[in-house]
Design a protein around this motif. Structure first.
Motif: not given
Ligand code: URA
Length: 332
Positions: A132-138
């Motif tokens: 989820a955190a990576r999706a936000t960064i992406e």
């Protein structure tokens, strides 16, 4: 330096000075830096850009224990790790991911160097792996990467803009948190505007696919779309000559801006130019690989450039070992 290289460097100096002034006035860099700094501040990652520092690699089979000891930086962890990676001992070495680089005959085994390193002093927190955190960064990174790419495509800060067909900013996403950094575009990349699409690029794509096929990072799909792939130089040096120091100095802020916004968990330097730039010291690949450095909130490892593997297939096994180390370090 040969006479044509001296002339080229002199021309690059003159062009760079003129264009830096023009560009600063136009405010392009200000905007990019503001975005990069804002992104890092959002992530609580506000240390200035800098060079990577080596840290002990995670020992196969003992990630949690080592991570605890790594956190306190005790000497015994160093000694432990020094025998861990590439030493042929430990659970991971007993059942390594199969060497399948990459549908080709297996070259003879080469002994990997022992991992050594010094504990780093101040630590920026590691970038997240949580999907989820990576999706936000992406999501947040995408428009900024596009702006950086537009600036790169219009860049005239060094003489390479006069010989390129087109600039090659980068491809992929921040999704996995893995970034591969090469040297500079070659002929095919210059023609297509995409990094690593020639013969070396096909090998890199097969390496990434092999990592995915082997399930090196469970739950994290690995492909050209989920990693980010870029280069130190965004434009092709004529005749594929080595990048010049001034070209690296002029172009590397784009890479640093990309890394700031991508917030990688791990960076893999492909070859000497990326390694020396991001580690911040001169060295050979043989001397630099097998260690884990830090670059901002990312771990950083060094391996042979795919083009070097094409010239010397004996490098493929160490590269595969490095990809296994990458996977372990990503997860620790
Ligand atoms: N070699 C590199 O370093 N980068 C590319 O994009 C292609 C070949």
């Amino acid at each position: 330096m040969s006479e044509p290289e001296s002339r080229s460097e002199a021309a690059a100096i003159a062009a760079a000075v003129r264009r830096v002034v023009e560009r600063e006035v136009a405010g392009g860099r200000d905007e990019l830096l503001v975005h990069a700094v804002a992104a890092r501040a959002r992530a609580g990652n506000v240390a200035p850009a800098g060079s990577a520092e080596p840290t002990p690699p995670a020992r196969p089979g003992a990630p949690a224990a080592l991570a605890r000891r790594e956190a306190s930086g005790v000497r015994e962890a160093l000694a432990d790790a020094a025998g861990g990676v590439g030493s042929g001992t430990g659970p991971a070495a007993a059942s390594p991911a199969p060497f399948n680089l990459f549908g080709e005959p297996e070259p003879p085994a080469a002994s990997a160097p022992a991992a050594v390193g010094e504990p780093s002093a101040a630590r920026v927190p590691l970038a997240p792996v949580d999907p989820a955190a990576r999706a936000t960064i992406e999501r947040d990174a995408l428009p900024v990467l596009e702006r950086i790419a537009a600036t790169v495509r219009a860049c005239t800060q060094c003489g390479l803009c006069e010989t390129r067909t087109q600039a090659v900013p980068g491809v992929g996403s921040a999704r996995s948190g893995i970034v591969f950094v090469g040297e500079a575009p070659g002929a095919e990349e210059d023609r297509r505007g995409e990094p690593f699409v020639g013969r070396a690029g096909e090998l890199l794509t097969r390496i990434i696919q092999a990592m995915d096929d082997a399930g090196l990072i469970p739950g994290v799909p690995l492909s050209r779309e989920t990693v980010y792939i870029c280069n130190v130089l965004k434009c092709r040096p004529p005749d594929n000559r080595n990048p010049l120091p001034l070209e690296i100095e002029t172009c590397s802020p784009y890479l640093r801006e990309q890394l700031a916004i991508l917030q990688p968990r791990i960076i893999c330097c492909l070859g000497k130019f990326a390694a020396e730039l991001l580690v911040g010291v001169k060295g050979t690949i043989a001397g630099m690989r097998g260690k884990v450095y830090r670059y901002q909130g990312a771990k950083l490892i060094v391996t042979y450039h795919p083009a070097a593997c094409l010239r010397n297939p004996g490098y493929k096994r160490p590269v595969w070992e490095d990809m296994q180390m990458l996977a372990r370090e990503y997860q620790n």
